[in-house]
Write an enzyme that holds these catalytic residues in place. Structure first.
Site, PDB file in Angstrom:
ATOM      1  CE1 TYR A 159      -3.124  -3.108   0.857  1.00  0.00           C
ATOM      2  CE2 TYR A 159      -4.575  -0.834   0.899  1.00  0.00           C
ATOM      3  CZ  TYR A 159      -4.443  -2.233   1.104  1.00  0.00           C
ATOM      4  OH  TYR A 159      -5.416  -3.238   1.088  1.00  0.00           O
ATOM      5  CE  LYS A 229       1.833 -17.503   1.336  1.00  0.00           C
ATOM      6  NZ  LYS A 229       1.252 -18.784   1.503  1.00  0.00           N
ATOM      7  CG  ASP A 283      -1.541 -19.908   2.985  1.00  0.00           C
ATOM      8  OD1 ASP A 283      -0.848 -19.224   4.003  1.00  0.00           O
ATOM      9  OD2 ASP A 283      -1.137 -20.747   2.309  1.00  0.00           O
ATOM     10  CG  ASP A 307      -7.958  -4.532   2.735  1.00  0.00           C
ATOM     11  OD1 ASP A 307      -8.983  -4.139   3.536  1.00  0.00           O
ATOM     12  OD2 ASP A 307      -7.963  -4.074   1.729  1.00  0.00           O
TER      13      ASP A 307
END
Ligand code: NAP
Length: 420
Positions: A159, A229, A283, A307
């Protein structure tokens, strides 16, 4: 500050900070609070939230003097620009504000005004609680098990806006640097390419994670889960995780314990009043919140993960019409619902203002108005239990009555008056 186009209310006082760190507030009984209705359905949910929150303040012996500020469509009309400096200054000066959604065009057009606001105000923690209100329909069997709060880093990651468009000189230079100087020479496919950069800093990660741990300690929560991640993006997301454990191990005493230590030294038995810090890969986390909902409590995560994760959690407790949020900096709170501007419903007096109202509840909590916050939350719950709801909930409930945004807000006000 002297404003050009913002009208200052005749009554009310500014909220001020009273300590050097800037995190202790002096909140008057009738504060001036800036409100930005926003684009699209902001024109519906903004006034509804204003009415309900004012009623909540008045029912607890206080008042709110709203001060309208502008960004997006309304700012283009008034100022000829998307994000006027005086809007940013008004929020900074008043310390606490609330906003509706702002439209961001996809692909072309201006960059996100939400991202710009968060960066200019340095509101580095986007906080999104997800708890279930009685009576709200949900796609899962036991929505009551969900009681999480996500702390999403708000100023960096993908972002940060560091990206280059395909076909430009900039992207060509970055591509050459990556391939020729950094040695990644067989990775980018030939032909047109867009490239973005994902910065994750120690400073940005640690201040966010600290805030999540502090919250967990202050509110008697059991755990803080670092969501990342890092198996794939080792030097960004993986580093976020490592910095998180560093904060947990180096900055807190025995009141914060890592999951490894818990098992190695205490056979899994959590000491009273201690917070356990653990981590999950993003995930996996998206399925964990469905399959082991009750195991999770406070989440600290990077911008993009946060998000996705908070929208998914929001769906479990009734969807975007319900899910509240707020952006926090040091001595600053800008509350805002999770949902966007849903342009197809704009101005129809149709959508659910609950998310914006509950964002105001977060704002009240930040101001120390716990009784007003609880009263508004209870009145919202009472209204939903009575089956008087907006279209999004009505379509999922049997025997419910479909109300317009403004009618629903009036019903909540009636319940505030009865419960007070
Ligand atoms: P959206 O505006 O959140 O709307 C998606 C869908 O969610 C709506 O069609 C509606 O579903 C449901 N929904 C959203 N708000 C609701 C409410 N208050 N009451 C009831 N249902 C609600 O998402 P989007 O269509 O992806 O984004 C539209 C614009 O908003 C984009 O420009 C985006 O960039 C911007 N946006 C802004 C913010 C922000 O300002 N913080 C956040 C997200 C997106 P149904 O039609 O199925 O009923």
């Amino acid at each position: 500050m002297v404003y050009n186009k913002i009208e200052i209310p005749e009554e009310g006082e500014k909220i001020a900070v009273v300590n050097e760190e800037g995190d202790e507030l002096d909140v008057p009984e009738n504060p001036i609070i800036p409100i930005l209705h926003g684009d699209g359905i902001g024109t519906d949910v903004g006034p509804a939230a204003q009415t309900v929150l004012k009623a909540g303040a008045q029912a607890t012996g206080r008042d709110v003097s709203w001060m309208r500020i502008y960004a997006g469509e309304t700012a283009r009309e008034k100022y000829g620009e998307n994000l006027p400096q005086e809007t940013v200054e008004a929020i900074r000066e008043h310390r606490v504000a609330i906003k509706g959604p702002l439209t961001t065009p996809v692909g072309a057009g201006f960059r996100s005004l939400n991202v710009a606001l968060r960066k200019r105000l340095d509101t580095y923690a986007n906080v999104r609680p997800t708890y279930h209100l009685d009576g709200v329909p949900s796609p899962v069997k036991s929505p009551g098990e969900m009681d999480m709060i996500t702390f999403r880093e708000n100023t960096e990651d993908v972002y940060a806006g560091i990206e280059w468009e395909a076909g430009t000189d900039g992207v060509q230079q970055v591509k050459e640097f990556v391939e020729e100087e950094m040695g990644f020479d067989d990775i980018i496919h030939p032909g047109a390419v867009g490239i973005g950069v994902k910065p994750i800093t120690e400073f940005g990660s640690k201040r966010l994670i600290r805030r999540a741990i502090d919250y967990a300690l202050e509110h008697g929560r059991d755990s803080v889960t670092l969501v990342h991640k890092g198996n794939i993006m080792k030097f960004t997301e993986g580093q976020f995780r490592d910095w998180g454990y560093e904060v947990a191990e180096e900055e807190y005493g025995s009141e914060v314990i890592t999951e490894d230590t818990l098992w190695e030294e205490r056979d899994g038995e959590q000491p009273d009043n201690a917070v356990v810090v653990n981590d999950r890969i993003a995930d996996n986390m998206l399925q964990q919140v469905l399959t082991r909902t009750g195991n999770y409590d406070v989440i600290a995560t990077t911008n993009l993960n946060g998000d996705y994760l908070s929208d998914a959690c929001g769906a479990q407790i009734g969807g975007l019409g319900i899910a509240p949020g707020a952006n926090f900096g040091d001595g600053l709170c800008l509350a805002e619902p999770v949902h966007g501007s849903a342009p197809k419903y704009a101005g129809q007096d149709k959508v659910n203002p609950t998310a914006m109202i509950l964002s105001g509840v977060l704002m009240f909590e930040y101001m120390g108005w716990m009784d007003a916050a609880q009263l508004v939350r209870n009145a919202v719950e009472e209204t939903i239990i009575s089956g008087q709801v907006t279209y999004d909930l009505e379509r999922q409930l049997k025997d419910a009555e479909k109300l317009a945004t403004s009618e629903y807000a009036r019903e909540i006000v009636t319940n505030i008056e009865q419960l007070a």
